[in-house]
Design a protein around this motif. Sequence first.
Motif, PDB file in Angstrom:
ATOM      1  N   SER C   3       0.840  -1.179   0.000  1.00  7.62           N
ATOM      2  CA  SER C   3       0.000   0.000   0.000  1.00  7.62           C
ATOM      3  C   SER C   3       0.886   1.244   0.000  1.00  7.62           C
ATOM      4  O   SER C   3       1.401   1.653   1.022  1.00  7.62           O
ATOM      5  CB  SER C   3      -0.874  -0.038   1.243  1.00  7.62           C
ATOM      6  OG  SER C   3      -1.286   1.254   1.562  1.00  7.62           O
ATOM      7  N   ILE C   4       1.106   1.769  -1.167  1.00  7.16           N
ATOM      8  CA  ILE C   4       1.896   2.987  -1.303  1.00  7.16           C
ATOM      9  C   ILE C   4       1.001   3.993  -2.000  1.00  7.16           C
ATOM     10  O   ILE C   4       0.389   3.675  -3.011  1.00  7.16           O
ATOM     11  CB  ILE C   4       3.171   2.724  -2.109  1.00  7.16           C
ATOM     12  CG1 ILE C   4       4.088   1.821  -1.301  1.00  7.16           C
ATOM     13  CG2 ILE C   4       3.888   4.033  -2.444  1.00  7.16           C
ATOM     14  CD1 ILE C   4       5.159   1.191  -2.089  1.00  7.16           C
ATOM     15  N   PRO C   5       0.877   5.175  -1.449  1.00  9.81           N
ATOM     16  CA  PRO C   5      -0.152   6.085  -1.928  1.00  9.81           C
ATOM     17  C   PRO C   5       0.195   6.745  -3.258  1.00  9.81           C
ATOM     18  O   PRO C   5       0.030   7.935  -3.417  1.00  9.81           O
ATOM     19  CB  PRO C   5      -0.236   7.106  -0.798  1.00  9.81           C
ATOM     20  CG  PRO C   5       1.115   7.112  -0.202  1.00  9.81           C
ATOM     21  CD  PRO C   5       1.638   5.733  -0.346  1.00  9.81           C
ATOM     22  N   ASP C   6       0.684   5.991  -4.218  1.00  7.10           N
ATOM     23  CA  ASP C   6       1.028   6.672  -5.472  1.00  7.10           C
ATOM     24  C   ASP C   6      -0.071   6.523  -6.510  1.00  7.10           C
ATOM     25  O   ASP C   6       0.070   6.937  -7.641  1.00  7.10           O
ATOM     26  CB  ASP C   6       2.377   6.212  -6.020  1.00  7.10           C
ATOM     27  CG  ASP C   6       2.264   5.010  -6.927  1.00  7.10           C
ATOM     28  OD1 ASP C   6       1.428   4.143  -6.631  1.00  7.10           O
ATOM     29  OD2 ASP C   6       3.005   4.946  -7.910  1.00  7.10           O
ATOM     30  N   ILE C  10      -1.750  12.700  -9.258  1.00  9.47           N
ATOM     31  CA  ILE C  10      -0.925  13.896  -9.098  1.00  9.47           C
ATOM     32  C   ILE C  10      -0.514  14.361 -10.480  1.00  9.47           C
ATOM     33  O   ILE C  10       0.092  13.603 -11.226  1.00  9.47           O
ATOM     34  CB  ILE C  10       0.369  13.586  -8.320  1.00  9.47           C
ATOM     35  CG1 ILE C  10       0.033  12.905  -7.003  1.00  9.47           C
ATOM     36  CG2 ILE C  10       1.179  14.839  -8.093  1.00  9.47           C
ATOM     37  CD1 ILE C  10       1.221  12.216  -6.406  1.00  9.47           C
ATOM     38  N   GLY C 177       4.730  13.320  -4.447  1.00 14.87           N
ATOM     39  CA  GLY C 177       3.959  12.340  -3.699  1.00 14.87           C
ATOM     40  C   GLY C 177       2.586  12.912  -3.388  1.00 14.87           C
ATOM     41  O   GLY C 177       2.327  14.097  -3.567  1.00 14.87           O
ATOM     42  N   PRO C 178       1.669  12.073  -2.946  1.00 17.28           N
ATOM     43  CA  PRO C 178       0.285  12.513  -2.779  1.00 17.28           C
ATOM     44  C   PRO C 178       0.104  13.569  -1.694  1.00 17.28           C
ATOM     45  O   PRO C 178      -0.737  14.444  -1.835  1.00 17.28           O
ATOM     46  CB  PRO C 178      -0.445  11.220  -2.402  1.00 17.28           C
ATOM     47  CG  PRO C 178       0.617  10.301  -1.920  1.00 17.28           C
ATOM     48  CD  PRO C 178       1.864  10.651  -2.654  1.00 17.28           C
TER      49      PRO C 178
END
Lengths: 383, 372, 315
Positions: C3-6, C10, C177-178
């Motif tokens: 779970s990586i908020p990419d 963006i 990043g987010p």
Amino acid sequence: MGRHVGIVGVGQTNHSRRRTDVSQAGLVREAVDRALADAKLTIEDIDSVVVATGPVLFAAVNQPEKWVVDAIGASLKPVVRITSGGGTGLAGALAGYYQVSSGFADRVLVVAYDKLSEGALQYSISTLYDPFWGREFAVGIMGFSAAYWRARMDVLGHTEEAAAMVAVKNRKNSMNNPYAHVKKEVTVEDVMNSKPLAWPIKTLDVPPISDGAAAIVLSTEKLAAKSTDRPAWIHGMGYFCEADNAPERSLLVSEPLAIAARRVYRAAGITNPRRQFDVVEVQEPYTCFELSYYESLGLCAPGEAAELIESGATQMTGDIPVNPSGGCAGANPIGAAALIRLIEAASQVMGKAGDMQVPGAKLALAQAGGGWANLRGVAVVGA
Amino acid sequence: MPANRVAVISSTQTELRGNWSGAQHIDLIAAVVTDVFKGTGLTLDDVDFVFDSGSDVLDGRSISNCGFLGAMGAHHKEESRIEEDGLWAALYGVTKIASGAANVGLIIAYSKPSESDPNAFYKSQVEPFYQRPVGFDHRAASGIQAQRYLADHGVSEKQLAGLVSNRWASASAGRRVPLDAVPDEREVLASPSVARPLTQLMMSRPTDGAVAILIASEDIARRTAKTPVWITGMGMSGDRHSFATRKAGTLEACEAAATSAFKQAGWSKPTPAVAETSASSAVTELMVLEAIGLARPGKGLDLTGDGKIAVNKSGGSLPADPIMATGLVRLAEASRQLVYPAEYGLKSPTTAIAHGAGGVGMQTHCVFTLEV
Amino acid sequence: MLSIPDTYPIDLKPFPSDLSMPYTLTPGRAAGIFLAEIGNKRIVGSRFRDGGTVAVPAQDFCPKTGDSEFDLVEAPSTGTLNAFTETEAGIIGLIRIDGSDFDFPHQIVDAGYDDLTVGDRVEAVWGEGAGESILGIKGFKPSPKAPVGSIKPLENPAKQVEVVPYRMDLHYEHAFGPYYGRLFDEIKTNRRIMGVRTSNGEGALLPPRELDDITHKKTGTWVEVKQTGTVRACSVIHLQFIGQKQPPPYIYAEIILDGALTRLIHNISGIDMSRAKELVKPGTRVRAVWRDGEPTGSLADISHFEVIGGEDERS
């Protein structure tokens, strides 16, 4: 627990504002030669090497241990570099300590250095800041350090006069230090009247910018006798951190330092630091930090640091001398500074601190730190 | 090593991508630090220390660990930055636990070379008076290693290309290195020349990513891990800085590191079931296998088939080289292959080695032996 | 896989950052004299006393033994090409100067890669106005008939070069990043400063982040913080230094915006600087002043903070 570890040899360069005669590698070699000679050893006797330096941008060589290893003559030996801000010298010693304590190595050479004359110091330190969040406002670490001193002034009474007394004491003590390069006594008035750089930090609150290196040899108990009949035994050592922009960060009393001290004191059996330690060496990048360390290290209660320096207790003649070597005020090759503090503490309990010797010193405390005042280390060494 | 045994109890990594353009360092780090505890019953509260590897030059910030402490879960813990591949950070962590001073350590390595120029990262390692001005760098070193290896051992560029293609295919078969396509021999040979005779695809491919592992003392490991992966030997060694003065045609420091590790482990012969190694190029991939003793000099290519030793089942570092994290990824991969052999089509391996390297022309090496 | 908020959309280009650092590097004795002798078109080496090993170019420490005792020698400008490759920097060869025990890397000039063979005889090509750099030797060119030279004592060595100016330029493209993405997008488009709630919901973390530093748990919902705040710490900057972004004096301040728990670093302006010490201190109330003109989506969109009256809202 692991094996006992002793410091059996120490060496440092004659620090200076700028050494134009030697390269970074040559500077390292000088300290290594002196530490090995002090330990009555050659590089052949060394199992493993730890190199500690400040940030790469100080001197334009990335992963510089890979360069200076040739000058150490350590080809094909284990080598690793630890870098943890200004206190990296102690962080490096800690890595070496565990190599010996665990049995990975019997003798470890720890060498720390910086050649600060080579780079643009404040510019390079300013890159500590997040490029998105504050870097354009950074004034090295000086603007930050002065800002929180200002906050401590109100809450803890760390006045400009009290910090000036730190400068007076450390600069006086530097006179006895053969390796220091700033040797000029000053008065409280001199400090108070010196030019503000990042007020409340003034010129005489600031240590010099130095070229210098330091090295120690760590050894098992079994092999120590070959080097000395009086090693400095490491009773405890630790290096703790704090998230830089965490909500709980007060920056009044240094929590990572208090945590490090608590852990290390427990390991070393220290319950009353003021009474038990014979001597203390702290790494004070600015005078204001020494006051803060008194409190975080438990030499006095929070809010009593000004009183402690005023009382004279931390003078050479006091009951708890702090920085007989003069601390960073005499020389400040940042990456080496913490290892120099450890060397000075070790030299005290080894009885070879020369003119800086606190008579009969048996137990010494060394403190180190770096980053945004959020990386903090402590070591206790004993005879 | 002393009586206190140390094991890898958990490991995890992000995908290794050419560009994690939508995530910051702290996002990658936070993800692995959160994930690594899964299934162990441990939490961050149980961690005694955090040791981390990353590069100020790659990150574009000084003392870069300082800004990432929160994401690393290091707040108010013992922390150190080892500015070398993460396998060295793991070595430090093992000594700390082995000494009895700690029980659980979190080791982190990360890299985002996509935010900077990996060539500048290597170039800035080179001594600045003689070598840097003339353009000597990691590419030149790799090219010279290749020229010598091919000449000394009669290996062809086509064979190197085949090795690269195989490694990319292995990576593609796993889940951890997303690749659009696997280049065939022809494509490897036809990719732009980087350091003759090496082409772009014969060099390791810089990738973004993060990896975390948990190491623990024996009693904790037995209580928490499905299969503790015991670290039975460790060696590290650094060669001379000046590539031109190193012994030609071999990686002496790799040999030295491996010899120390095997000695500690009590291995008389280097015959692990699993090997995960690092390399800067297709040629040093072979040189490493030979220096460790898995193949005779010049015979590294013989290991690329389905031999007794599973070599770089993950694909190794050629298709994915998260500089500063590559060696720690090897430790994570080797540990996983011992714990979950079926995932890799392996029977029941009990021994492995993990190898990491650093520097221009692979100056420094670190080798771990692992056993279950 | 993790779970990586990419996955958060963006559309911000990465944030460019350049580091351009000046240096004055010290080569030390051996390299310092080597560089000084470049102007005299002499190549200097070291002969180490422990075993007589010769290193060209000159080194302070024997590459083989680490020995530091040496005599400087004059080396010939001829040698043998022991290995070579071609990179974007040109053809780089390892050259063994006649009489030296070690190779060193330099450019191969006046030849194509395919013209070269390991073992070729080469000789130095000197540049015009050689200067104090290894590049005073342009490189080495094939010279099949070059006689084998020999090492001689160095007569009247030049004074060593003590300092070599150098600059390191590093360019970065930092991903937003987010979390930083939304923060700076809001600053740019709405002049709003957004944080996220801590994992236990008390107050906002600024800059926003996925995990709470203290608890290492997921942070909460987004929340706008006020554009007024309280100075937590401040200093008055008089120091001048390389890389500084504005002329002193000015005030460095760490400010806790109302609603936030963590610091924002900025400058406080618009006061009589001669009274800075008394006018700005911990506890002083301040307000963000936005910069006129095209927004950049960075902290620079806030021109500075100004002092306002009143009390710390939290006190």
